[in-house]
Design an enzyme around this catalytic site. Structure first.
Site, PDB file in Angstrom:
ATOM      1  N   LYS A  57       0.556  -1.321  -0.017  1.00 21.07           N
ATOM      2  CA  LYS A  57       0.084  -0.112   0.022  1.00 21.07           C
ATOM      3  C   LYS A  57       0.943   1.259  -0.010  1.00 21.07           C
ATOM      4  CE  LYS A  57      -2.543  -0.876   3.876  1.00 21.07           C
ATOM      5  NZ  LYS A  57      -1.655  -2.179   4.144  1.00 21.07           N
ATOM      6  N   ARG A  66      -9.395   1.342   8.796  1.00 18.91           N
ATOM      7  CA  ARG A  66      -8.890  -0.006   9.099  1.00 18.91           C
ATOM      8  C   ARG A  66     -10.110  -0.784   9.844  1.00 18.91           C
ATOM      9  NH1 ARG A  66      -3.176   0.788   9.233  1.00 18.91           N
ATOM     10  NH2 ARG A  66      -2.067  -1.432   9.269  1.00 18.91           N
ATOM     11  N   ARG A 113      10.935  -6.561   4.637  1.00 16.83           N
ATOM     12  CA  ARG A 113      10.965  -5.385   4.282  1.00 16.83           C
ATOM     13  C   ARG A 113      11.888  -4.563   5.127  1.00 16.83           C
ATOM     14  NH1 ARG A 113       4.963  -2.888   4.829  1.00 16.83           N
ATOM     15  NH2 ARG A 113       4.689  -4.149   6.769  1.00 16.83           N
ATOM     16  N   ARG A 161      11.118  -2.600  10.581  1.00 11.68           N
ATOM     17  CA  ARG A 161      10.033  -2.278  11.472  1.00 11.68           C
ATOM     18  C   ARG A 161      10.101  -3.272  12.630  1.00 11.68           C
ATOM     19  NH1 ARG A 161       4.858  -0.695   8.066  1.00 11.68           N
ATOM     20  NH2 ARG A 161       3.888  -1.754   9.932  1.00 11.68           N
ATOM     21  N   ARG A 206      -1.471  -8.971  13.175  1.00  8.74           N
ATOM     22  CA  ARG A 206      -2.013  -7.977  11.978  1.00  8.74           C
ATOM     23  C   ARG A 206      -2.773  -8.522  11.086  1.00  8.74           C
ATOM     24  NH1 ARG A 206       3.793  -6.484  11.165  1.00  8.74           N
ATOM     25  NH2 ARG A 206       2.984  -4.998   9.697  1.00  8.74           N
TER      26      ARG A 206
HETATM   27  P1  AMP Z   1       0.912   0.364   9.112  1.00 11.88           P
HETATM   28  O1  AMP Z   1       2.209   0.956   8.852  1.00 11.88           O
HETATM   29  O2  AMP Z   1      -0.151   0.919   8.273  1.00 11.88           O
HETATM   30  O3  AMP Z   1       1.336  -1.203   8.957  1.00 11.88           O
HETATM   31  O4  AMP Z   1       0.542   0.412  10.625  1.00 11.88           O
HETATM   32  C1  AMP Z   1       1.535  -0.057  11.751  1.00 11.88           C
HETATM   33  C2  AMP Z   1       0.640  -0.161  12.760  1.00 11.88           C
HETATM   34  O5  AMP Z   1      -0.023   1.300  13.188  1.00 11.88           O
HETATM   35  C3  AMP Z   1      -0.775  -0.957  12.829  1.00 11.88           C
HETATM   36  O6  AMP Z   1      -0.311  -2.438  13.122  1.00 11.88           O
HETATM   37  C4  AMP Z   1      -1.435  -0.477  13.906  1.00 11.88           C
HETATM   38  O7  AMP Z   1      -0.972  -0.840  15.029  1.00 11.88           O
HETATM   39  C5  AMP Z   1      -1.212   0.781  13.966  1.00 11.88           C
HETATM   40  N1  AMP Z   1      -2.333   1.747  12.736  1.00 11.88           N
HETATM   41  C6  AMP Z   1      -1.893   2.209  11.682  1.00 11.88           C
HETATM   42  N2  AMP Z   1      -3.190   2.633  11.224  1.00 11.88           N
HETATM   43  C7  AMP Z   1      -4.221   2.435  12.247  1.00 11.88           C
HETATM   44  C8  AMP Z   1      -5.518   2.616  12.186  1.00 11.88           C
HETATM   45  N3  AMP Z   1      -6.252   3.166  11.046  1.00 11.88           N
HETATM   46  N4  AMP Z   1      -6.238   2.336  13.198  1.00 11.88           N
HETATM   47  C9  AMP Z   1      -5.633   1.597  14.266  1.00 11.88           C
HETATM   48  N5  AMP Z   1      -4.430   1.430  14.389  1.00 11.88           N
HETATM   49  C10 AMP Z   1      -3.512   1.814  13.371  1.00 11.88           C
END
Ligand code: AMP
Length: 227
Positions: free
Chosen positions: A13, A88, A127, A162, A174
Site C-alpha cells: 500500500k 481499518r 521489508r 520495523r 496483524r
Molecule cells: P501500518 O504502517 O499501516 O502497517 O501500521 C502500523 C501499525 O500502526 C498497525 O499495525 C497498527 O498498530 C497501527 N495503525 C495504523 N493505522 C491504524 C488505524 N487506522 N487504526 C488503528 N491502528 C492503526
C-alpha cells in the site's frame, strides 16, 4: 480527490501510494508513519500508540480518529489526499465519511490490493524502511534491494526493519486483525461503487509499480515516467 489504500500488511500500500503521490502531488497520509514518527520522537501519543503497535494490535479509535481528523484539517490536503492505513475498521470508515461530509467531500476511490498470504509474510520479513523521516522509502531485501546493503538509495540514510515486522506473533496478529476487521471494508466500499481491486503478486509478475502506473493512467490521464 480522496483515495484510500486498502489491503493487508505487506501488499505494498505504501509503495503504491508513494508512487501515485509522486506523480499526482496528492499528499500521502499514512497513519502508521505518523505513529512511528511519534514513537521515535517519544511523544505522549507515540508512547501510548507503541503499546498497541509493538504487539500488532490496532491503536484505539480515541487516539487514531482525532489524529486523522486533525491531519485532514491541514492546508496541504485541501485538494485531495491518499490515505494509507486508515480506515481499518467499519467504525473508522463511518467516522471518515462524517469528517469528509462536513467539508462536502467523500471517498472517491478505494484501491484494494490483494496478495497471497505466504507472499505477505515473506514481504513483511524482508521489508526494510529508510530511517530518515522525510524519506521513508521502503525496500525489500529480495524483491527490491537497495544498491548498497542497509543504505537508502535516495538519501543515504540507514535502513532498518520495523519492530512489528520482526516479531512473528505481531505479524500473525496483524493479518488476523486485517481479515476480521479490515476486510469487511471491501464490501462497504464496493457497495458505494468506489472500489478497485488489484492483485499484487510475484506469481503473476504484477508489482506495486504496475498497479500505480495503471491507476495514474486511468484516473489521472498521464503515463508515469519510467525511472
Ligand atoms: P501500518 O504502517 O499501516 O502497517 O501500521 C502500523 C501499525 O500502526 C498497525 O499495525 C497498527 O498498530 C497501527 N495503525 C495504523 N493505522 C491504524 C488505524 N487506522 N487504526 C488503528 N491502528 C492503526
Amino acid at each position: 480527490m480522496v483515495i484510500i489504500m486498502l489491503g493487508a500488511q505487506g501488499t505494498g500500500k505504501g509503495t503504491v501510494a508513494g508512487l501515485i503521490s509522486e506523480e499526482t502531488k496528492l499528499p500521502q497520509v499514512s497513519t502508521g508513519d505518523i505513529f512511528r514518527a511519534n514513537i521515535s520522537e517519544q511523544t505522549e501519543l507515540g508512547k501510548e500508540a507503541n503499546k498497541y503497535i509493538s504487539q500488532g494490535n490496532l491503536v484505539p479509535d480515541e487516539i487514531t480518529v482525532p489524529m486523522v481528523a486533525n491531519r485532514l484539517q491541514e492546508d496541504d490536503v485541501k485538494k485531495g489526499v491518499i490515505l494509507d492505513g486508515f480506515p481499518r475498521t467499519i467504525e473508522q470508515a463511518q467516522k471518515l465519511d462524517e469528517i469528509l461530509g462536513k467539508e462536502g467531500k467523500k471517498v472517491d476511490l478505494v484501491i484494494n490490493l490483494t496478495t497471497p498470504r505466504e507472499e505477505l509474510i515473506d514481504r513483511m520479513i524482508t521489508r526494510r524502511v529508510c530511517t530518515n523521516k522525510d524519506c521513508k522509502t521502503t525496500y525489500n531485501t529480495k524483491l527490491h534491494p537497495p544498491k548498497v546493503e542497509g543504505i537508502c538509495d535516495k538519501c543515504g540514510s540507514p535502513l532498518k526493519q520495523r519492530e512489528d515486522d520482526s516479531n512473528p506473533e505481531a505479524i500473525n496478529k496483524r493479518l488476523e486483525i486485517y481479515e476480521n476487521q479490515t476486510q469487511p471494508l471491501v464490501d462497504y466500499y464496493n457497495e458505494k461503487g468506489v472500489l478497485r481491486t488489484e492483485i499484487v503478486s510475484t506469481s503473476i509478475n504484477r508489482m506495486g509499480k504496475d498497479v500505480a502506473d495503471d491507476i495514474i493512467k486511468v484516473f489521472f490521464g498521464t503515463e508515469q515516467k519510467n525511472t
